[in-house]
Motif scaffolding. Structure first.
Motif, PDB file in Angstrom:
ATOM      1  N   MET A  58      31.101  43.019  39.374  1.00  0.00           N
ATOM      2  CA  MET A  58      30.602  41.980  38.483  1.00  0.00           C
ATOM      3  C   MET A  58      31.748  41.325  37.730  1.00  0.00           C
ATOM      4  SD  MET A  58      27.739  40.452  37.691  1.00  0.00           S
ATOM      5  CE  MET A  58      26.388  41.553  38.103  1.00  0.00           C
ATOM      6  N   ALA A  59      32.726  42.136  37.311  1.00  0.00           N
ATOM      7  CA  ALA A  59      33.880  41.590  36.591  1.00  0.00           C
ATOM      8  C   ALA A  59      34.674  40.631  37.471  1.00  0.00           C
ATOM      9  CB  ALA A  59      34.778  42.723  36.093  1.00  0.00           C
ATOM     10  N   GLU A  60      34.815  40.985  38.747  1.00  0.00           N
ATOM     11  CA  GLU A  60      35.559  40.124  39.669  1.00  0.00           C
ATOM     12  C   GLU A  60      34.823  38.802  39.893  1.00  0.00           C
ATOM     13  OE1 GLU A  60      36.021  42.485  43.158  1.00  0.00           O
ATOM     14  OE2 GLU A  60      37.381  43.924  42.198  1.00  0.00           O
ATOM     15  N   CYS A  61      33.514  38.874  40.022  1.00  0.00           N
ATOM     16  CA  CYS A  61      32.717  37.651  40.172  1.00  0.00           C
ATOM     17  C   CYS A  61      32.846  36.774  38.931  1.00  0.00           C
ATOM     18  CB  CYS A  61      31.245  38.008  40.404  1.00  0.00           C
ATOM     19  SG  CYS A  61      30.910  38.790  41.996  1.00  0.00           S
ATOM     20  N   HIS A  62      32.779  37.409  37.766  1.00  0.00           N
ATOM     21  CA  HIS A  62      32.879  36.679  36.499  1.00  0.00           C
ATOM     22  C   HIS A  62      34.231  35.978  36.383  1.00  0.00           C
ATOM     23  CE1 HIS A  62      31.762  35.775  32.376  1.00  0.00           C
ATOM     24  NE2 HIS A  62      32.905  36.254  31.952  1.00  0.00           N
ATOM     25  N   ALA A  63      35.277  36.658  36.816  1.00  0.00           N
ATOM     26  CA  ALA A  63      36.628  36.078  36.748  1.00  0.00           C
ATOM     27  C   ALA A  63      36.758  34.851  37.646  1.00  0.00           C
ATOM     28  CB  ALA A  63      37.667  37.125  37.130  1.00  0.00           C
ATOM     29  N   ARG A  64      35.990  34.837  38.752  1.00  0.00           N
ATOM     30  CA  ARG A  64      36.032  33.702  39.685  1.00  0.00           C
ATOM     31  C   ARG A  64      35.038  32.615  39.303  1.00  0.00           C
ATOM     32  NH1 ARG A  64      35.579  37.831  43.660  1.00  0.00           N
ATOM     33  NH2 ARG A  64      33.532  36.977  44.246  1.00  0.00           N
ATOM     34  N   GLY A  65      34.292  32.833  38.225  1.00  0.00           N
ATOM     35  CA  GLY A  65      33.290  31.860  37.806  1.00  0.00           C
ATOM     36  C   GLY A  65      32.036  31.904  38.652  1.00  0.00           C
ATOM     37  N   LYS A  66      31.797  33.037  39.339  1.00  0.00           N
ATOM     38  CA  LYS A  66      30.627  33.186  40.205  1.00  0.00           C
ATOM     39  C   LYS A  66      29.576  34.030  39.488  1.00  0.00           C
ATOM     40  CE  LYS A  66      29.324  34.763  44.868  1.00  0.00           C
ATOM     41  NZ  LYS A  66      28.188  35.582  44.429  1.00  0.00           N
ATOM     42  N   GLN A  67      28.313  33.623  39.599  1.00  0.00           N
ATOM     43  CA  GLN A  67      27.228  34.345  38.961  1.00  0.00           C
ATOM     44  C   GLN A  67      26.281  34.904  40.017  1.00  0.00           C
ATOM     45  OE1 GLN A  67      26.672  35.051  35.580  1.00  0.00           O
ATOM     46  NE2 GLN A  67      25.142  36.387  36.512  1.00  0.00           N
ATOM     47  N   PRO A  68      26.374  36.190  40.379  1.00  0.00           N
ATOM     48  CA  PRO A  68      25.454  36.770  41.350  1.00  0.00           C
ATOM     49  C   PRO A  68      24.012  36.710  40.844  1.00  0.00           C
ATOM     50  CG  PRO A  68      27.329  38.214  40.964  1.00  0.00           C
ATOM     51  CD  PRO A  68      27.369  37.171  39.903  1.00  0.00           C
ATOM     52  N   GLU A  69      23.071  36.622  41.768  1.00  0.00           N
ATOM     53  CA  GLU A  69      21.667  36.541  41.370  1.00  0.00           C
ATOM     54  C   GLU A  69      21.177  37.867  40.803  1.00  0.00           C
ATOM     55  OE1 GLU A  69      17.253  35.344  43.175  1.00  0.00           O
ATOM     56  OE2 GLU A  69      19.012  35.408  44.498  1.00  0.00           O
ATOM     57  N   TYR A  70      21.646  38.976  41.412  1.00  0.00           N
ATOM     58  CA  TYR A  70      21.166  40.297  41.011  1.00  0.00           C
ATOM     59  C   TYR A  70      22.313  41.216  40.597  1.00  0.00           C
ATOM     60  CZ  TYR A  70      16.951  39.005  43.693  1.00  0.00           C
ATOM     61  OH  TYR A  70      15.831  38.382  44.182  1.00  0.00           O
ATOM     62  N   LEU A  71      22.005  42.095  39.651  1.00  0.00           N
ATOM     63  CA  LEU A  71      22.844  43.260  39.401  1.00  0.00           C
ATOM     64  C   LEU A  71      22.158  44.441  40.071  1.00  0.00           C
ATOM     65  CD1 LEU A  71      25.024  45.035  37.952  1.00  0.00           C
ATOM     66  CD2 LEU A  71      23.359  45.273  36.088  1.00  0.00           C
ATOM     67  N   TYR A  72      22.867  45.134  40.957  1.00  0.00           N
ATOM     68  CA  TYR A  72      22.339  46.389  41.495  1.00  0.00           C
ATOM     69  C   TYR A  72      22.856  47.506  40.594  1.00  0.00           C
ATOM     70  CZ  TYR A  72      22.016  50.599  44.423  1.00  0.00           C
ATOM     71  OH  TYR A  72      21.782  51.872  44.870  1.00  0.00           O
ATOM     72  N   TRP A  73      21.935  48.115  39.852  1.00  0.00           N
ATOM     73  CA  TRP A  73      22.274  49.227  38.961  1.00  0.00           C
ATOM     74  C   TRP A  73      22.267  50.508  39.787  1.00  0.00           C
ATOM     75  CZ3 TRP A  73      23.930  49.593  33.980  1.00  0.00           C
ATOM     76  CH2 TRP A  73      23.909  50.860  33.390  1.00  0.00           C
TER      77      TRP A  73
END
Length: 254
Positions: free
Chosen positions: A1-16
Motif C-alpha cells: 500500500m505504501a508503494e502504491c501511495h508513493a506512486r500516486g496509485k489508489q488500489p480499490e481494495y485493501l486485503y487485510w
C-alpha cells in the motif's frame, strides 16, 4: 500500500492478511491461495505489509480495552492515511471487529468477507474450474462463530462449496446451533479451564460422525483447533481440513 501511495496509485481494495495469515505456517497457505484467486480475478488490491498490525480483537476479548483502543486507533489512522475505503478479510474475527466495532471509534469502512467477495465473481471462479483437482467430494462445513452467529453469514460458504460439485454433509450441530471450535473470545491464547472435555475434541467428534473425508473451514482459529482435533483423534490419514479459498484454488488449478 505504501508503494502504491508513493506512486500516486489508489488500489480499490485493501486485503487485510491478519495475524494468522502472516505468521501461522498452516494459515499462510490460505493467504497464498486467496492471493492467487485475487490475481486470477485481476483484482485491484494491495496489502499493508509490515505496516499491518493486529486489529485488537484478542485484546478486547481478553478484557484489555485500553490495548484494543490503541491498536484500533492506530489502524484507523493508517487507513485514513492511505484513503482506504474497502477492506477484504479472510478472518471472521477481523471482519467482525472492523464491521461492527471500529465504527464506534470513527472507523467506518466497507468490510467484505472473502466468501462474499468470491461469490460476487462466481461466474468465473466456478465455471472455469476443473473440479477434478478437488479431493474426495464428501465434505462437511464448520460454521465459525464470528461469521455465523455474530454476522449471520451461513449460506455464502455453503453456496460456494455446493457450486464446486461437492456433496455437503451437515453436522448435527450446524448454522446457529453450531458448536464453537474452542478458540474464540481469546481462548486461543490461554490454557483450558477445568472440565471433562475440551471444546475442540467435542467438535471434531461432530465432524467424525458425518464420515466426511474433509472438514471445510473459513477461519484461522477454527482451522487450528480442528487440525488439533484431527491429530488428537489420530485421523490425519482419514480426515483433512481445508479452507474455502484452498478449495477454489484447487478447483482452478492455481
Amino acid at each position: 500500500m505504501a508503494e502504491c501511495h508513493a506512486r500516486g496509485k489508489q488500489p480499490e481494495y485493501l486485503y487485510w492478511v491478519g495475524c494468522a495469515g502472516a505468521f501461522d505456517d498452516r494459515y499462510r497457505k490460505v493467504s497464498r491461495a486467496f492471493t492467487k484467486i485475487l490475481h486470477f480475478l485481476e483484482t485491484d488490491y494491495a496489502v499493508l505489509g509490515q505496516e499491518e498490525s493486529c486489529t485488537g480483537d484478542p485484546a478486547r476479548r481478553a478484557g484489555n480495552e485500553m490495548l484494543y483502543q490503541i491498536q484500533a486507533m492506530q489502524n484507523i489512522a493508517l487507513f485514513r492515511k492511505y484513503h482506504i475505503r474497502k477492506i477484504i478479510t479472510t478472518c471472521p474475527h477481523c471482519y467482525n471487529i472492523f464491521l461492527n466495532e471500529y465504527p464506534d471509534l470513527g472507523g467506518e469502512f466497507e468490510v467484505i468477507h472473502y466468501t462474499a467477495f468470491m461469490l460476487r465473481h462466481r461466474s468465473r471462479l466456478f465455471q472455469e474450474g476443473k473440479h477434478s483437482n478437488l479431493p474426495e467430494k464428501r465434505m462437511t462445513y464448520h460454521d465459525p462463530c464470528y461469521l455465523g452467529r455474530a454476522n449471520n453469514i451461513y449460506e455464502e460458504p455453503r453456496t460456494i462449496i455446493k457450486s464446486l460439485g461437492i456433496s455437503l454433509v451437515e453436522m448435527k450441530r450446524n448454522k446457529s446451533h453450531a458448536l464453537c471450535c474452542g478458540a474464540g473470545g481469546a481462548q486461543m491464547f490461554k490454557e483450558a479451564e477445568a472440565g471433562k472435555k475440551e471444546v475442540f475434541i467435542e467438535r471434531i467428534e461432530d465432524v467424525l460422525e458425518t464420515r466426511a473425508a474433509t472438514v471445510v473451514s473459513a477461519c484461522p482459529f477454527c482451522m487450528t483447533m480442528l487440525t488439533d482435533g484431527i491429530k488428537y483423534k489420530n485421523r490425519e490419514q482419514q480426515l483433512d481440513n481445508l479452507d474455502i479459498a484452498e478449495l477454489i484454488a484447487l478447483n482452478l488449478g492455481i
